[in-house]
Design a protein around this motif. Structure first.
Motif, PDB file in Angstrom:
ATOM      1  N   MET A  21       0.956  -1.178  -0.523  1.00  0.00           N
ATOM      2  CA  MET A  21      -0.271  -0.254   0.167  1.00  0.00           C
ATOM      3  C   MET A  21       0.980   1.149   0.083  1.00  0.00           C
ATOM      4  O   MET A  21       0.103   2.181  -0.540  1.00  0.00           O
ATOM      5  N   ALA A  35       0.752   3.212  -2.567  1.00  0.00           N
ATOM      6  CA  ALA A  35      -0.447   4.267  -3.228  1.00  0.00           C
ATOM      7  C   ALA A  35       0.212   5.317  -3.138  1.00  0.00           C
ATOM      8  O   ALA A  35      -0.279   6.300  -3.494  1.00  0.00           O
ATOM      9  N   ILE A  56      -9.162   4.829   0.305  1.00  0.00           N
ATOM     10  CA  ILE A  56      -8.352   3.434  -0.052  1.00  0.00           C
ATOM     11  C   ILE A  56      -8.584   2.157   0.853  1.00  0.00           C
ATOM     12  O   ILE A  56      -8.177   2.511   2.229  1.00  0.00           O
ATOM     13  N   ALA A  95      -7.309  -1.651   2.079  1.00  0.00           N
ATOM     14  CA  ALA A  95      -6.491  -2.751   1.611  1.00  0.00           C
ATOM     15  C   ALA A  95      -6.969  -3.815   2.603  1.00  0.00           C
ATOM     16  O   ALA A  95      -6.375  -3.538   3.785  1.00  0.00           O
ATOM     17  N   VAL A 107      -8.540  -2.775  -1.802  1.00  0.00           N
ATOM     18  CA  VAL A 107      -7.399  -3.304  -2.412  1.00  0.00           C
ATOM     19  C   VAL A 107      -7.875  -4.752  -2.007  1.00  0.00           C
ATOM     20  O   VAL A 107      -6.756  -4.458  -1.125  1.00  0.00           O
ATOM     21  N   THR A 132     -14.207  -8.669  -1.057  1.00  0.00           N
ATOM     22  CA  THR A 132     -14.624  -7.141  -1.396  1.00  0.00           C
ATOM     23  C   THR A 132     -15.528  -6.389  -2.700  1.00  0.00           C
ATOM     24  O   THR A 132     -16.225  -5.747  -2.702  1.00  0.00           O
ATOM     25  N   THR A 150     -13.829  -2.082  -6.406  1.00  0.00           N
ATOM     26  CA  THR A 150     -12.869  -2.653  -6.165  1.00  0.00           C
ATOM     27  C   THR A 150     -11.908  -2.734  -7.620  1.00  0.00           C
ATOM     28  O   THR A 150     -11.414  -3.288  -8.942  1.00  0.00           O
ATOM     29  N   VAL A 151     -10.025  -2.836  -6.920  1.00  0.00           N
ATOM     30  CA  VAL A 151      -9.147  -3.268  -7.490  1.00  0.00           C
ATOM     31  C   VAL A 151      -8.946  -4.568  -8.032  1.00  0.00           C
ATOM     32  O   VAL A 151      -8.861  -5.188  -7.228  1.00  0.00           O
ATOM     33  N   GLY A 158      -3.242  -3.162  -8.035  1.00  0.00           N
ATOM     34  CA  GLY A 158      -5.020  -2.821  -7.098  1.00  0.00           C
ATOM     35  C   GLY A 158      -3.718  -1.279  -6.415  1.00  0.00           C
ATOM     36  O   GLY A 158      -4.641  -0.584  -6.652  1.00  0.00           O
ATOM     37  N   ALA A 159      -3.023  -2.123  -5.555  1.00  0.00           N
ATOM     38  CA  ALA A 159      -3.110  -0.055  -5.066  1.00  0.00           C
ATOM     39  C   ALA A 159      -2.290   0.881  -6.007  1.00  0.00           C
ATOM     40  O   ALA A 159      -2.519   1.535  -5.479  1.00  0.00           O
ATOM     41  N   ASN A 193      -3.535   0.984  -8.940  1.00  0.00           N
ATOM     42  CA  ASN A 193      -4.126   1.589  -9.429  1.00  0.00           C
ATOM     43  C   ASN A 193      -5.902   3.160  -8.284  1.00  0.00           C
ATOM     44  O   ASN A 193      -6.127   3.553  -9.058  1.00  0.00           O
ATOM     45  N   SER A 194      -5.384   1.848  -7.134  1.00  0.00           N
ATOM     46  CA  SER A 194      -6.796   2.575  -6.184  1.00  0.00           C
ATOM     47  C   SER A 194      -6.261   4.197  -6.283  1.00  0.00           C
ATOM     48  O   SER A 194      -7.258   5.455  -5.840  1.00  0.00           O
TER      49      SER A 194
END
Length: 164
Positions: A17, A20, A61, A63, A85, A101, A112-113, A119-120, A122-123
């Motif tokens: 994370m 992000a 966000i 996770a 995430v 999620t 949800t990514v 994913g981190a 894209n979040s």
């Protein structure tokens, strides 16, 4: 002050994370980052979300791995956008987190990514796109980033491509 709030279910999520957080920093977007668990520290989670919203959090966000209820709990506490995430790990290597999620009841949306690092990252981008609806300067930075990414693809291709 507007900012993005990043919550993680455990310290083991930090390595992923922080990606992000790095992207938000690169674009000059203020953010907070905390560890709070939907299961192990539910009162902390509730108190934090309410306080962050009052301070100006515009996007959350969240996770988490395994049961991955953190994003859903955050969504239950705010009407601000929530981006989940799912984190890899556990017996199903993240598939359980992905399903937990993404499978939210009607009226409690969580965007949800992808799992893990992508994913981190894209979040952070999705959070900035949401903020850019009302922030022209941020929108311009995101557009420039897209242009640079497209140029990088062309440059990379020029190094390897073979055409007839």
């Amino acid at each position: 002050m507007k900012f993005v709030s990043i919550l993680m279910g455990s310290k083991s999520d930090y390595e992923i994370m922080q990606e992000a957080a790095k992207i938000l920093e690169k674009f000059g977007v203020a953010h907070e980052l905390i560890i709070s668990s939907a299961h192990r520290s539910p009162e902390r989670t509730h108190t934090y979300v309410k306080g962050a919203e009052e301070k100006g959090a515009k996007v959350f966000i969240a996770a988490a791995g395994m049961a991955a209820h953190l994003a859903g709990v955050v969504a239950s506490l705010t009407t601000k956008p929530v981006i989940g995430v799912p984190m890899k790990g556990g017996a199903m290597d993240g598939m359980d987190a992905m399903l937990s999620t993404v499978q939210m009841p009607a009226g409690m949306p969580v965007a949800t990514v992808a799992l893990g690092k992508a994913g981190a990252m894209n979040s952070a981008y999705l959070a900035m796109q949401i903020l850019a609806i009302e922030d022209e300067e941020l929108r311009a930075k995101l557009l420039e980033d897209r242009i640079l990414k497209a140029k990088k693809v062309e440059s990379d291709s020029n190094e390897v491509e073979v055409r007839i």
